[in-house]
Design a protein around this motif. Structure first.
Motif, PDB file in Angstrom:
ATOM      1  N   PRO A  58       0.829  -1.211   0.000  1.00 44.70           N
ATOM      2  CA  PRO A  58       0.000   0.000   0.000  1.00 44.70           C
ATOM      3  C   PRO A  58       0.863   1.261   0.000  1.00 44.70           C
ATOM      4  O   PRO A  58       1.801   1.376   0.792  1.00 44.70           O
ATOM      5  CB  PRO A  58      -0.796  -0.114   1.304  1.00 44.70           C
ATOM      6  CG  PRO A  58      -0.796  -1.571   1.641  1.00 44.70           C
ATOM      7  CD  PRO A  58       0.512  -2.103   1.159  1.00 44.70           C
ATOM      8  N   ILE A  59       0.570   2.179  -0.911  1.00 46.70           N
ATOM      9  CA  ILE A  59       1.232   3.475  -0.926  1.00 46.70           C
ATOM     10  C   ILE A  59       0.223   4.484  -0.390  1.00 46.70           C
ATOM     11  O   ILE A  59      -0.711   4.877  -1.079  1.00 46.70           O
ATOM     12  CB  ILE A  59       1.708   3.862  -2.335  1.00 46.70           C
ATOM     13  CG1 ILE A  59       2.661   2.805  -2.895  1.00 46.70           C
ATOM     14  CG2 ILE A  59       2.405   5.225  -2.310  1.00 46.70           C
ATOM     15  CD1 ILE A  59       3.083   3.047  -4.329  1.00 46.70           C
ATOM     16  N   THR A  60       0.400   4.850   0.865  1.00 48.34           N
ATOM     17  CA  THR A  60      -0.515   5.747   1.551  1.00 48.34           C
ATOM     18  C   THR A  60       0.022   7.172   1.484  1.00 48.34           C
ATOM     19  O   THR A  60       1.093   7.423   0.943  1.00 48.34           O
ATOM     20  CB  THR A  60      -0.679   5.304   3.013  1.00 48.34           C
ATOM     21  OG1 THR A  60       0.620   5.223   3.626  1.00 48.34           O
ATOM     22  CG2 THR A  60      -1.324   3.917   3.078  1.00 48.34           C
ATOM     23  N   GLU A  61      -0.716   8.111   2.046  1.00 50.09           N
ATOM     24  CA  GLU A  61      -0.238   9.496   2.054  1.00 50.09           C
ATOM     25  C   GLU A  61       0.994   9.644   2.940  1.00 50.09           C
ATOM     26  O   GLU A  61       1.936  10.335   2.590  1.00 50.09           O
ATOM     27  CB  GLU A  61      -1.343  10.439   2.535  1.00 50.09           C
ATOM     28  CG  GLU A  61      -2.408  10.727   1.495  1.00 50.09           C
ATOM     29  CD  GLU A  61      -1.849  11.439   0.269  1.00 50.09           C
ATOM     30  OE1 GLU A  61      -1.199  12.480   0.410  1.00 50.09           O
ATOM     31  OE2 GLU A  61      -2.065  10.934  -0.851  1.00 50.09           O
ATOM     32  N   PHE A 114      -4.139   6.310  -9.464  1.00 48.19           N
ATOM     33  CA  PHE A 114      -3.337   6.682 -10.633  1.00 48.19           C
ATOM     34  C   PHE A 114      -2.546   7.974 -10.419  1.00 48.19           C
ATOM     35  O   PHE A 114      -1.434   8.113 -10.930  1.00 48.19           O
ATOM     36  CB  PHE A 114      -4.226   6.792 -11.867  1.00 48.19           C
ATOM     37  CG  PHE A 114      -4.506   5.461 -12.500  1.00 48.19           C
ATOM     38  CD1 PHE A 114      -3.531   4.812 -13.245  1.00 48.19           C
ATOM     39  CD2 PHE A 114      -5.736   4.843 -12.342  1.00 48.19           C
ATOM     40  CE1 PHE A 114      -3.778   3.585 -13.828  1.00 48.19           C
ATOM     41  CE2 PHE A 114      -5.990   3.606 -12.908  1.00 48.19           C
ATOM     42  CZ  PHE A 114      -5.003   2.970 -13.653  1.00 48.19           C
ATOM     43  N   ALA A 115      -3.099   8.936  -9.696  1.00 52.89           N
ATOM     44  CA  ALA A 115      -2.346  10.172  -9.451  1.00 52.89           C
ATOM     45  C   ALA A 115      -1.142   9.891  -8.557  1.00 52.89           C
ATOM     46  O   ALA A 115      -0.055  10.437  -8.767  1.00 52.89           O
ATOM     47  CB  ALA A 115      -3.249  11.223  -8.812  1.00 52.89           C
ATOM     48  N   THR A 116      -1.325   9.029  -7.566  1.00 51.16           N
ATOM     49  CA  THR A 116      -0.210   8.623  -6.699  1.00 51.16           C
ATOM     50  C   THR A 116       0.853   7.912  -7.518  1.00 51.16           C
ATOM     51  O   THR A 116       2.056   8.187  -7.383  1.00 51.16           O
ATOM     52  CB  THR A 116      -0.709   7.703  -5.579  1.00 51.16           C
ATOM     53  OG1 THR A 116      -1.594   8.437  -4.718  1.00 51.16           O
ATOM     54  CG2 THR A 116       0.451   7.163  -4.744  1.00 51.16           C
ATOM     55  N   MET A 117       0.434   6.998  -8.393  1.00 51.08           N
ATOM     56  CA  MET A 117       1.398   6.276  -9.220  1.00 51.08           C
ATOM     57  C   MET A 117       2.149   7.231 -10.149  1.00 51.08           C
ATOM     58  O   MET A 117       3.338   7.031 -10.420  1.00 51.08           O
ATOM     59  CB  MET A 117       0.689   5.181 -10.025  1.00 51.08           C
ATOM     60  CG  MET A 117       0.248   4.002  -9.174  1.00 51.08           C
ATOM     61  SD  MET A 117      -0.244   2.556 -10.149  1.00 51.08           S
ATOM     62  CE  MET A 117      -1.857   3.076 -10.723  1.00 51.08           C
ATOM     63  N   ARG A 118       1.481   8.262 -10.605  1.00 46.75           N
ATOM     64  CA  ARG A 118       2.169   9.215 -11.487  1.00 46.75           C
ATOM     65  C   ARG A 118       3.234   9.994 -10.729  1.00 46.75           C
ATOM     66  O   ARG A 118       4.307  10.287 -11.270  1.00 46.75           O
ATOM     67  CB  ARG A 118       1.158  10.177 -12.125  1.00 46.75           C
ATOM     68  CG  ARG A 118       1.757  10.988 -13.258  1.00 46.75           C
ATOM     69  CD  ARG A 118       0.690  11.782 -14.006  1.00 46.75           C
ATOM     70  NE  ARG A 118       1.243  12.309 -15.256  1.00 46.75           N
ATOM     71  CZ  ARG A 118       1.853  13.473 -15.379  1.00 46.75           C
ATOM     72  NH1 ARG A 118       2.003  14.245 -14.312  1.00 46.75           N
ATOM     73  NH2 ARG A 118       2.323  13.881 -16.543  1.00 46.75           N
ATOM     74  N   GLU A 119       2.958  10.329  -9.470  1.00 50.69           N
ATOM     75  CA  GLU A 119       3.976  11.006  -8.644  1.00 50.69           C
ATOM     76  C   GLU A 119       5.211  10.111  -8.502  1.00 50.69           C
ATOM     77  O   GLU A 119       6.343  10.567  -8.632  1.00 50.69           O
ATOM     78  CB  GLU A 119       3.400  11.323  -7.263  1.00 50.69           C
ATOM     79  CG  GLU A 119       2.314  12.386  -7.249  1.00 50.69           C
ATOM     80  CD  GLU A 119       2.810  13.732  -6.760  1.00 50.69           C
ATOM     81  OE1 GLU A 119       4.032  13.958  -6.750  1.00 50.69           O
ATOM     82  OE2 GLU A 119       1.948  14.560  -6.398  1.00 50.69           O
ATOM     83  N   ALA A 145       0.556  -1.818 -12.721  1.00 51.83           N
ATOM     84  CA  ALA A 145       1.942  -2.244 -12.515  1.00 51.83           C
ATOM     85  C   ALA A 145       2.801  -1.869 -13.716  1.00 51.83           C
ATOM     86  O   ALA A 145       3.929  -1.378 -13.561  1.00 51.83           O
ATOM     87  CB  ALA A 145       1.994  -3.749 -12.274  1.00 51.83           C
ATOM     88  N   TYR A 146       2.273  -2.086 -14.901  1.00 55.60           N
ATOM     89  CA  TYR A 146       3.052  -1.740 -16.097  1.00 55.60           C
ATOM     90  C   TYR A 146       3.244  -0.233 -16.212  1.00 55.60           C
ATOM     91  O   TYR A 146       4.297   0.241 -16.658  1.00 55.60           O
ATOM     92  CB  TYR A 146       2.384  -2.285 -17.355  1.00 55.60           C
ATOM     93  CG  TYR A 146       3.214  -2.022 -18.596  1.00 55.60           C
ATOM     94  CD1 TYR A 146       4.391  -2.730 -18.835  1.00 55.60           C
ATOM     95  CD2 TYR A 146       2.853  -1.027 -19.502  1.00 55.60           C
ATOM     96  CE1 TYR A 146       5.186  -2.463 -19.940  1.00 55.60           C
ATOM     97  CE2 TYR A 146       3.626  -0.751 -20.609  1.00 55.60           C
ATOM     98  CZ  TYR A 146       4.807  -1.476 -20.823  1.00 55.60           C
ATOM     99  OH  TYR A 146       5.591  -1.199 -21.916  1.00 55.60           O
ATOM    100  N   TYR A 147       2.236   0.525 -15.801  1.00 59.51           N
ATOM    101  CA  TYR A 147       2.357   1.985 -15.818  1.00 59.51           C
ATOM    102  C   TYR A 147       3.564   2.429 -14.986  1.00 59.51           C
ATOM    103  O   TYR A 147       4.350   3.287 -15.416  1.00 59.51           O
ATOM    104  CB  TYR A 147       1.072   2.608 -15.276  1.00 59.51           C
ATOM    105  CG  TYR A 147       1.050   4.118 -15.254  1.00 59.51           C
ATOM    106  CD1 TYR A 147       1.154   4.855 -16.427  1.00 59.51           C
ATOM    107  CD2 TYR A 147       0.899   4.807 -14.050  1.00 59.51           C
ATOM    108  CE1 TYR A 147       1.125   6.241 -16.405  1.00 59.51           C
ATOM    109  CE2 TYR A 147       0.862   6.192 -14.021  1.00 59.51           C
ATOM    110  CZ  TYR A 147       0.971   6.911 -15.199  1.00 59.51           C
ATOM    111  OH  TYR A 147       0.947   8.279 -15.171  1.00 59.51           O
ATOM    112  N   LEU A 148       3.744   1.845 -13.807  1.00 63.89           N
ATOM    113  CA  LEU A 148       4.899   2.160 -12.967  1.00 63.89           C
ATOM    114  C   LEU A 148       6.192   1.633 -13.576  1.00 63.89           C
ATOM    115  O   LEU A 148       7.201   2.331 -13.668  1.00 63.89           O
ATOM    116  CB  LEU A 148       4.701   1.573 -11.569  1.00 63.89           C
ATOM    117  CG  LEU A 148       3.697   2.288 -10.662  1.00 63.89           C
ATOM    118  CD1 LEU A 148       3.376   1.424  -9.454  1.00 63.89           C
ATOM    119  CD2 LEU A 148       4.237   3.640 -10.215  1.00 63.89           C
TER     120      LEU A 148
END
Length: 588
Positions: A58-61, A114-119, A145-148
């Motif tokens: 999990p990628i939290t704030e 998706f916004a978190t993954m873009r950061e 996953a591929y986006y990252l």
């Protein structure tokens, strides 16, 4: 004699239970002491090390405190995850860390928006400016996953693995049929044709208004997804669209043929490549450090007396204290007030990741933002979603920063009053009777249908709150009420559109918002401080143990169906007028 044994056994039972309770409390105290010692530890990073990025966690704030480690304690979360703040800071630090020679990404199914993954993705792209390499490897890549992974220099797939690349779909769950079978009527009052949070309870499919906005924002999310991948993989965006549309990636070799990956390799081959990249010989073991351990060594942000306060508003908005995953109006407004009254704090950044919630609680927080803005710069940074009440609490900021794939807007209000009369009377045989001193003394009753007079009163209240919402946004964005109303009505927008229509100021990262706040405050040497303080899980578990244990077992029992149960429960128990985006649309 019988009474003697009865009291004897009762005393023994009481003594036994007391011993158990004391042992449990003692256990928690020991765990807390151990955790406090661990919190001060540092991690040694050897030279020629590989930074291991596990992006399936999990990628939290913010990185949650973990008093329990990996102990199997019912009611505590098994996976603690890592905060976006620490993740970004760690990648930036690794860029200039001579001990870190490369990054290895492992990701199959990320737990982030998706916004978190873009950061995260942009931080990885910035890392490559150091000329250090990034390798991504997985046996299975979902689209997220591929986006990252596509930000890496080399993307590898297991020869027998899979890469999902098929386009986005959005699925909504509708409960009208369920409520009808149960004999429950969802009595809905709303302002805004696009305010579709109520639709799952009164319709069996999307309205035309909702279909239009969902089509728009899913299309916007997909456009950012394809654009970003096209840039890092050097594949034409139109080609990527065609690959997904025709479902051309069906076998691992297809992914290689269409240049979606750079090779089909097994894990041992990846390890050999990592040895080479990190300057280790073939006979040596790889030296690695996980991103979670590496983040422990992150220094405080900046130095100096001047400070920029980052206030995290994460989760649904409700009254009271809330938690790290729920915005409590008392806790967040107190944090803003504390930052406003601290003379060393020269600017404030409100980091919002929220689908909205209580209209009243949102207004309580908005008021503190207004007061803070009068004495120091206030910036808003929107994460994956800042919609409805989430937008309300940020609309007064001096500037609003969004990602292209942030979901925002949804300016509208609604209320749902369930009518259980059919369930109680016709299905369970329960009837109600009583007296009242006035015609509207039992307004909001849930055991009968609303009268036309009651509906008129409630609709007027919603109209008043919506008008106030529009006024707040108009004042904050320096637009006319008529214009805000024209783009309001509950309409959901993505970040790029929000900037274009004036609901946000610019596309920018979390760190861009912090830098902008410092610039507006005219400070250069400053320290970043975070509010409110992260809640200790030991305290949280002890204070909310019953609810946590119930939630734990409900999740275990329902599995993937838990979100459906959760939505049903929320609408049946939620009180007050709501500012909330359309109910959780699953995008995959």
């Amino acid at each position: 004699m019988r009474d003697f044994f009865k009291y004897l056994f009762a005393s023994m039972l009481g003594f036994f239970l007391s011993i158990v309770i004391v042992c449990v409390i003692f256990f928690f105290i020991i765990v807390g002491l151990i955790a406090s010692v661990d919190s001060d530890k540092t991690v040694t990073v050897s030279d020629n090390s590989v930074l291991f990025l596990n992006l399936d966690q999990p990628i939290t704030e913010r990185t949650p405190k973990n008093s329990f480690g990996n102990l199997p304690i019912v009611g505590s979360e098994g996976k603690t995850g890592i905060g976006l703040n620490d993740l970004l800071k760690s990648i930036k630090r690794a860029k200039n860390d001579d001990n870190i020679k490369c990054i290895y990404i492992n990701v199959s199914s990320p737990e982030a928006g998706f916004a978190t993954m873009r950061e995260v993705r942009n931080a990885l792209i910035d890392f490559k400016k150091s000329h250090k390499k990034i390798i991504a490897y997985s046996e299975v890549y979902t689209q997220g996953a591929y986006y990252l992974a596509s930000a890496a220099d080399k993307v590898y797939l297991n020869p027998e693995g899979a890469l999902e690349f098929k386009g986005f779909s959005s699925q909504l769950t509708f409960f009208k049929g369920t409520l009808e079978k149960l004999g429950i009527e969802a009595q809905v009052i709303r302002v805004g044709n696009y305010k579709s949070a109520v639709e799952p309870f009164i319709l069996d499919k999307m309205s035309d208004y909702n279909r239009k906005q969902v089509t728009a924002y899913v299309g916007g999310l997909y456009n950012t997804f394809l654009t970003d991948i096209a840039q890092t993989r050097a594949i034409q965006k139109d080609s990527l669209y065609l690959i997904a549309d025709k479902y051309k990636i069906q076998q691992p070799q297809d992914a290689l043929n269409y240049k979606m990956v750079d090779g089909l390799k097994y894990k041992d081959e990846i390890l050999e490549e990592l040895k080479t990249l990190s300057g280790r010989s073939k006979k040596d073991n790889i030296r690695s450090v996980s991103i979670n351990d590496y983040a422990i060594n992150n220094p405080a942000d900046g130095t100096g007396k001047d400070k920029v306060a980052v206030i995290y508003a994460n989760g649904e908005i409700n009254g009271g204290e809330g938690s790290d995953n729920e915005i409590g109006s008392e806790r967040i407004s107190r944090a803003i007030r504390k930052a406003r009254l601290d003379d060393d704090i020269k600017a404030i950044v409100l980091r919002i990741n929220s689908p909205g919630g209580s209209a009243l609680a949102s207004d309580v927080i908005w008021r503190e933002v207004i007061l803070a803005k009068k004495v120091k710069p206030v910036m808003a940074s929107f994460g994956d979603v800042a919609a409805s009440g989430g937008y309300y609490i940020g609309c007064a900021a001096d500037s609003i920063f969004v990602q292209p794939n942030t979901i925002t807007g949804s300016i509208g209000v609604f209320g749902i009053i369930p009518n259980f009369q059919n369930l109680m009377t016709n299905k369970l045989g329960i009837t109600f009777d009583g007296v009242k001193t006035g015609e509207f003394a039992d307004i909001m009753s849930t055991n009968r249908p609303m009268t036309s007079g009651e509906r008129f009163i409630i609709q007027n209240e919603l109209n008043r709150i919506y008008s106030g919402f529009v006024s707040r946004v108009a004042d904050g964005r320096k637009k006319s009420k008529a214009y805000i109303d024209s783009i309001g009505g509950g309409h959901v927008w993505i970040g790029t559109d929000a900037v274009q229509i004036g609901l946000a100021d610019r596309i920018g990262s979390f760190n861009d918002a912090i830098a902008s706040a410092a610039k507006k405050a005219n400070i250069k040497d400053y320290k970043v401080v975070e509010y409110p303080e992260v809640i200790d899980p030991l305290k949280s578990l002890l204070s909310e143990s019953t609810d946590k244990i119930k939630t734990y077992y409900t999740k275990q029992e329902l599995g993937d169906n838990y979100p459906i149960y959760q939505q049903m429960k929320k609408v049946m128990t939620r009180s007050g007028i709501q500012m909330r985006m359309p109910f959780e649309a699953v995008i995959k």
